[in-house]
Design a protein around this motif. Structure first.
Motif: not given
Length: 197
Positions: A33-38, A41-47, A133-148
């Motif tokens: 489990v990895v966390t990245l904080e920008s 103050g935003l956080t992304g969690v990866g498994l 996950q961090l990138y999506s939080h930063q860009k306010k992306i809420t669905d997979f297709d928009a993230m790509l």
């Protein structure tokens, strides 16, 4: 984007029975489990699930299972130290910046110039997942297709109607043991004509 803080933890998951493939077998999986904080103050969690035997059987068989997993975890931790020094625009950019340096460090730490790239890529799965996950939080992306990114959307645009389920069977599993396991009816097959070994 800039990462200001990272953390990494591992959960050792014992398997019900040793799982054999590639001429060896493993008895546990290490879940990272990895966390990245920008810096905002935003956080992304990866498994990620480490698979040292799958990713480089030479490393796995040259030492204990625990030592090979520790080695892969050390590569993940090294990647996190390097990640805080990088500025990146998206997770693909971050991975492209991390991979050459992390791979060179991993070859030195394992003392193997022929280290399989898959060993390092497996160690980076949780980091990459956290970055997305961090990138999506930063860009306010809420669905997979928009993230790509636009240039890779066509490759991931197909929608499958069914999910395939392929039973994976380890070495030394008898037909009787296979039949004891509770498989969904649609997956059961007649194995009576399979020759005994």
């Amino acid at each position: 984007m800039k990462i200001s803080k990272t953390s990494c933890a591992v959960q050792r998951e014992p398997l019900k029975a040793p799982f054999g493939f590639k001429g060896s077998s493993l008895s546990e999986l290490w879940q990272t489990v990895v966390t990245l904080e920008s810096d905002q103050g935003l956080t992304g969690v990866g498994l990620g699930t480490q698979s040292t035997l799958w990713s480089d059987a030479t490393i796995f068989t040259a030492m204990s299972e625990s030592d090979s997993n520790s080695m892969m975890l050390a590569i993940t931790e090294d990647a996190l130290k390097i990640a805080v020094t990088k500025n990146w625009k998206n997770p693909i950019d971050l991975l492209e910046q991390l991979l050459p340096e992390v791979y060179d460090n991993a070859k030195r730490s394992t003392n193997r110039n022929d280290l399989r790239l898959t060993f390092v890529l497996n160690a980076l799965v949780a980091v990459d997942n956290a970055a997305w996950q961090l990138y999506s939080h930063q860009k306010k992306i809420t669905d997979f297709d928009a993230m790509l990114p636009n240039d890779i959307k066509p490759a991931l645009s197909h929608r499958h109607e069914h999910l395939a389920c392929i039973p994976l069977i380890s070495y030394n599993v008898s037909t009787e043991q296979i039949m004891e396991e509770p498989f969904p009816e649609e997956l059961k097959v007649d194995v009576s004509d399979i020759p005994a070994r």
